[in-house]
Design an enzyme around this catalytic site. Structure first.
Site, PDB file in Angstrom:
ATOM      1  N   GLU A 115       5.175 -10.592  14.633  1.00  0.00           N
ATOM      2  CA  GLU A 115       4.696 -11.166  15.891  1.00  0.00           C
ATOM      3  C   GLU A 115       4.714 -12.688  15.835  1.00  0.00           C
ATOM      4  OE1 GLU A 115       0.883 -10.724  18.963  1.00  0.00           O
ATOM      5  OE2 GLU A 115       0.912  -9.671  17.033  1.00  0.00           O
ATOM      6  N   ARG A 134       0.802  -1.217   0.000  1.00  0.00           N
ATOM      7  CA  ARG A 134       0.000   0.000   0.000  1.00  0.00           C
ATOM      8  C   ARG A 134       0.834   1.266   0.000  1.00  0.00           C
ATOM      9  NH1 ARG A 134      -3.043  -3.787   2.902  1.00  0.00           N
ATOM     10  NH2 ARG A 134      -2.319  -3.093   4.941  1.00  0.00           N
TER      11      ARG A 134
END
Length: 224
Positions: free
Chosen positions: A110, A73
């Site tokens: 993560e 993006r």
């Protein structure tokens, strides 16, 4: 740094319009995620133009010769900014997407790892670079982008995102580089709008600004 904290942009109605143009999609791509969908911002010509214009006004006189966009993006905003300030656009891509010789920089998510790649020779030593992405959560991807550009000899002037938390988790990993953000994520509080093509959406008046990582639903879609 938030755009609205600057003297020239305090109370600027463009920032509110930009925020309201970003759709929040609950539980996407998995339960508990409040997805900040910037595709609706791109559909709003004025809000999209205002987004680019605010960035251009900030960077046009900083001597930046490289605008590096983070896949994917960051590609939506980076080229327009680069053209307006007279810089080149350099895509930072995920593995095996660039056809030529590349340099790579890994970073930890993560749950796992990822990698950014850039063509060898795309950036020259001493060039002043801006890193652009749509959203920052923890700063892991931006930190990898900074390391990648610095390995090529570039000087990273700043990182810029459309959406970001006021206290970015992991900001200390940005190697001391400034971080410029236009708006905070929006948080759903009472979604009463009908679904569209099976996707639950929310009206502007069902949303508030300033969500945090401590909220029941994480307001961002990225793990970085």
């Amino acid at each position: 740094m938030f755009a609205g904290d600057q003297n020239g942009l305090q109370g600027d109605p463009r920032l509110k319009a930009i925020s309201e143009a970003i759709r929040v999609v609950p539980h996407f791509p998995k339960p508990g995620i409040m997805f900040q969908d910037i595709t609706t911002l791109l559909l709003d010509h004025k809000a999209f133009k205002d987004t680019v214009d605010i960035f251009v006004d900030r960077y046009r006189d900083m001597g930046i010769s490289v605008v590096a966009g983070v896949e994917a993006r960051g590609f939506m905003f980076g080229p327009s900014i680069a053209l307006a300030i007279g810089a080149k656009f350099v895509p930072l891509r995920k593995p095996r997407k660039l056809p030529g010789e590349v340099i790579s920089e890994s970073y930890v998510l993560e749950y796992g790892k990822d990698c950014l790649e850039m063509h060898v020779g795309a950036v020259q030593p001493g060039e002043r670079a801006l890193v652009i992405d749509d959203l920052v959560a923890t700063g892991g991807t931006l930190s990898a982008a900074i390391r990648l550009l610095e390995r090529a000899g570039a000087h990273v002037v700043e990182c810029a995102c459309v959406v970001g938390l006021r206290e970015v988790k992991g900001q200390h990993e940005l190697n001391g580089k400034p971080l410029y953000i236009l708006v905070e994520p929006r948080q759903q509080i009472n979604c009463s709008a009908p679904s569209v093509n099976g996707v639950e959406t929310c009206r502007h008046d069902d949303l508030i600004l300033g969500a945090s990582f401590g909220s029941p639903l994480n307001p961002t879609s990225k793990s970085d």
